[in-house]
Scaffold this active site. Structure first.
Site, PDB file in Angstrom:
ATOM      1  N   TYR A   1       4.660  -3.733   4.351  1.00 36.63           N
ATOM      2  CA  TYR A   1       2.337  -3.521   4.022  1.00 36.63           C
ATOM      3  C   TYR A   1       2.059  -5.018   4.960  1.00 36.63           C
ATOM      4  CZ  TYR A   1       2.770   0.444   1.486  1.00 36.63           C
ATOM      5  OH  TYR A   1       2.737   2.107   1.080  1.00 36.63           O
TER       6      TYR A   1
ATOM      7  N   HIS B   1      -0.132 -16.836  -7.776  1.00 36.78           N
ATOM      8  CA  HIS B   1       0.468 -15.742  -6.620  1.00 36.78           C
ATOM      9  C   HIS B   1       2.011 -15.070  -7.196  1.00 36.78           C
ATOM     10  CE1 HIS B   1      -0.709 -16.662  -2.741  1.00 36.78           C
ATOM     11  NE2 HIS B   1      -2.388 -16.538  -3.620  1.00 36.78           N
TER      12      HIS B   1
ATOM     13  N   GLU C   1      -6.784  -5.989   0.344  1.00 36.99           N
ATOM     14  CA  GLU C   1      -5.979  -4.702   0.571  1.00 36.99           C
ATOM     15  C   GLU C   1      -6.063  -3.608  -0.542  1.00 36.99           C
ATOM     16  OE1 GLU C   1      -3.633  -6.484   4.478  1.00 36.99           O
ATOM     17  OE2 GLU C   1      -2.646  -5.351   2.600  1.00 36.99           O
TER      18      GLU C   1
END
Length: 401
Positions: A365, A262, A355
């Protein structure tokens, strides 16, 4: 109750072993293969076949990996599973070292079989478009980012650490040398490449890289892995050399993480000349909501690395003022709407939680407070209803498109 005391689990393991033993007896080539890990015989062979060619699950020797072909992808698939696709998680049964052994075995077997890659289609058809496919080069290793210098030259990043040039449809043999220090561990490496809008005048090339501190921290839970974080640099290309490197964004070393995933790493320069870049949550979920941490965010800076005074958190104390949005798990797609110029982002979510977002200044978000997905092991990430907008500290979290 311990797993070893569970009679159902014991019976399942016995059944797996019996089935695998019978299957292996019909595959003399693999019986002779002494490197086959016991966990494969016990847990994998019943579904994927003792010869790895498939049974009730797909073949592991057809050159196609459903959930990604990198070692980190295979490790994740084995440890966390993909329950919705019928792949169980084995993280509760196998130690990480055993999973590493399985991954290494599968990759060795794939190489030993000397498999041919699936053919590249010459034509693709979607709901709206029909496309012709032309292969310019098939000699790249994990290409990640691409930027056109002009009509003849394209810069391409290879994730392990190389910056390449495709010129007149041909890949130049040698990569650009002396590109900044890049850590290629796990999902890390050399990410996006962007050309300055005034490249013809200034020659600036922007790179997103995973930067390692170079040595493990004994206080970390993974003390054998050096801590790393996404860094933004720029430089120029002189002949075959990377020169005049400048660091535009580097996080506080205390925020670096030993985890392998990530990193985000996508960049884009908008119509007003701002440089946006993404940093994933680095597998530290709560950091995505913490404005004192760089990860789990989309950032905005000037192309010289300075912070725009119009940034939403500019001037606030104990806040990283380059932050433009937060609550972003692992955004690795950034694009400008061709008409409005609005910034759009695609974000890798958890299982079932990818998303598409329109990124606006200061918006939250939601990750990990709210998500449309679940963990790879099937567990819930949040108790919040995934289909409802919710309030956090009196502010509405932004739903994806």
């Amino acid at each position: 109750m311990n797993q070893s005391d569970n009679p159902i689990l014991i019976m399942l393991c016995i059944s797996y072993c019996i089935y695998a033993t019978i299957s292996c007896s019909s595959s003399p080539d693999l019986v002779k293969n002494e490197v086959m890990p016991a966990p494969f015989v016990q847990l994998c062979a019943p579904c994927h076949g003792a010869d790895l060619k498939g049974n009730i699950a797909q073949s592991l020797l057809d050159g196609s990996w459903q959930f990604g072909s990198r070692p980190a992808d295979l490790f994740r698939a084995i440890k966390f599973g993909h329950p919705q696709q019928g792949m169980p998680s084995w993280g509760g049964v196998l130690a990480d070292s055993e999973i590493d052994s399985l991954v290494n075995y599968l990759l060795r077997e794939e190489k030993r079989q000397n498999l041919n890659k699936p053919p590249i289609p010459t034509r693709l058809e979607t709901q709206d478009y029909q496309m012709q496919v032309e292969v310019l080069t098939d000699d790249l290793k994990e290409p990640w980012g691409m930027a056109f210098i002009d009509s003849e030259r394209v810069l391409i990043t290879e994730q392990p650490s190389s910056l390449r040039i495709l010129q007149n449809g041909k890949l130049l043999t040698e990569p650009i040398i002396n590109v900044g220090k890049v850590s290629g561990t796990g999902q890390g490496g050399l990410f996006d490449v962007v050309i300055d809008p005034e490249y013809d005048k200034n020659g600036w090339v922007y790179l997103a890289v995973s930067h390692s501190l170079g040595k493990p921290n004994s206080d970390d839970r993974r003390a054998d892995r050096a801590r790393a974080m996404t860094k933004i640099i720029r430089g120029k290309i002189n002949g075959n050399n990377w020169v005049d490197e400048q660091v535009l964004f580097a996080a506080d070393p205390q925020t670096y993480s030993p985890t392998a995933g990530h990193f985000g790493g996508r960049m884009i320069i908008d119509r007003d000349g701002y440089l946006f870049f993404s940093i994933g949550d680095r597998d530290s979920l709560d950091h995505a909501q913490d404005l004192s941490k760089p990860n789990g965010k989309i950032h905005r800076i000037h192309t010289d690395g300075t912070i725009p005074v119009t940034n939403p958190f500019y001037g606030q104390e104990q806040v990283i003022t380059s932050i433009y949005s937060r609550g972003n798990r692992n955004p690795q797609g950034l694009a400008l709407h061709p008409e409005t110029g609005h910034l759009w982002s695609t974000e890798h979510g958890p299982l079932g939680g990818d998303e598409l977002n329109i990124i606006e200044a200061g918006k939250n978000y939601g990750w990990p407070v709210i998500s449309h997905g679940i963990n790879y092991n099937g567990e819930l990430i949040t108790e919040q209803p995934s289909s409802l907008r919710i309030l956090q500290n009196g502010k509405l979290l932004t739903e994806p498109i």
